[in-house]
Design a protein around this motif. Sequence first.
Motif: not given
Lengths: 577, 116
Positions: A368, A371-372, A375
């Motif tokens: 997570h 990924k942040t 993005t």
Amino acid sequence: MKLQKKLQLAGLILIIAILCSLLIFSSIQKTKLQEEKELLLINEAKAINGEINRIIQQPSQNVHILADNLKEVNSWNPAHIQEYLENVGLIYGIYEDISFIDTQGNVIASTSFSYVGDWKTKEWFIQGLERFTISNPHYLLNPKRIVIEFVAPVHDQQNNLKGVVSIRLPFSHIEEIVQEISTGVLQEDVYLINDYNQFLMHTQEDKVLSAPNTEIPISDITTTQGTIYYEKNKTQFISGFYVNENFSAKIIVVEEQKREIFKIIRETNVLIAIISLVIFTGLFMSYIFVGKKFQRIKYLDTQAKKIGEGNYPKTINTKGDDELSTLAKSLFLMNKKIQKREKELIAQKEKVNKLLALKNKLIVQIGHDIKTPLTPMKAQAQLIQAQTKNSKIKKEANIIEKNTNHLLSILEETNVFTQLQENTFSKKKQDINPLITKLVQRKKTSFGKRKVDLKISKKPLLLNLNEEKITQALDQLITNAIEFTSPTTGKISITTTQTTTHNTIIIKDNGRGFGDTVKRKLFEYFFKEDDNRNNLGGFGLGLPIAKKIIQEIHKGKLLIQSKGPKQGTTVTIRFRR
Amino acid sequence: MKTILIADDEEDIRITIKTILESEGYKVIEAKNGTACLKTIKEKKPDLVLLDIMMPGTPSEEIIQKAKSAKIVYFSAKTVTDEDIKELTKPTNVKGFIKKPFDVKSLVKEIKKHAK
């Protein structure tokens, strides 16, 4: 067979064996006693015979003396002979009938009137003459008159045979013999039987002269001594016999066999009963003892089963000091130790589970958190490519996007893999064919110029599926086929078939294939066939994920085969119907 | 002009999406936590809310419950299965789910679909 049953059977066999032994023993004993009895009877008969011989010896000698004295006679005148016979009889104390008979069988002289007559016509006399030579004294038994005839030859001085001198002893003499026997050594039934098979005398009765006896099989006697068996009034008898040839008589000693046998059997039965009682008591006691031990074994068995099921008994009874008690103590200790170990294992398992959960959480969290920032990176790279007209910048932004995607695909694989470890997946029965068609449609752009041949079975391939996961696995396998085939000449065929036993999906390509070295490592975690792939995609978890989804979640079979490098690859997915 | 509210605690993401959506002709307003998001929804009544599931402040579930009239599209970097998405988009005001990271084109397509 259970041990208890075995012991019971062994006990039963033991009892039967003991009873058989006792029966055999009693039968041997019986035979032995019978043989002894037979021998005894023969010996008795022999002894009686001896007695008879002894008693008749004296008159025989008297007859000899009389015959010898007659040789002194000068005149063969009957009157002289008569006188002489009377005198000699007086001298020697012979008071019975004394007669002189010439060689023709004529009675020349006799101290008894009744004795005078023609002896030639008397059958018993003729038979006697035929049987015995006249030169020796004989004992003739007259069947009609119950007398004993002692006969001795008489010769003149020139040694010519002149006739015979005869002394007739009445039956009282035989009575004397019998009396002697019955009051002497033997008290048993003794019969004296003449050549005509007539009973002459019996120790238990008065004098007898009966018709030929049919009860005692005297005619069967062919030897001089032995035993005979017969039945009389439903009672079995055994008799010993002896034939006195001189006296021309058979001596039969009668012994009631059955009485004796009963006695033996009675004695043996008492013995068997006592032995049996002792054995039965022993066995009964053993049975009770063994039974108690079996209860104990059953108790220990129950406790052991409880331990096995994890239903640990609070305590185990270890009473006693025998082997079973030792076993109980061991069981008790085992129970304690197993409980302790189980607690340790549970604690360890909890620890491991916590660590595993933490690991998974960590992976998800890392995923997570990576990924942040990725993005905006990805979006910005795409934006730059869309907004700039400078081809160099465009190319550089594309590099950023590609690498961002690579990182993302690694994260995706890792996340999916982690998810597979801890989740259970709901499934429903559905046809896999439409899922495949949809997937192939979706991947159209990825196929590029590769020739794709999709053959879907007419019948629906109904399977219990988690749609998302099975699609993921198929996607992985098709992606591999794309990746390992030439973008221009590549051929991929996807076929679904149904047989009576299986639903099968085959993904076949004409790509790179693989050799034995690769084959062995195909499903290894983090395995990548060549390191150059690093820049292109995967993390080496694709096939392990596919395998897990197909084989573990869907209970199917995944097979990846190749005839060798550059020979293409065939992937077979098979589900049992 | 449709107004889109971007609720995300990451400034870079907010800036990026703002750039993308403004170039598509949307008015973009921002909220950097759950509490601000709920407040902005009440005050500005945006046409569509792009809501990050995990944010400081008011939890996303509460925002969904309280902002029944707003059209919301979830937005998350969480690894979710199709079933999770089905579960998350059950409330009638939740219109979709956009996975982070996203393709610019697919983001625009999704926003256009819901912000009519």
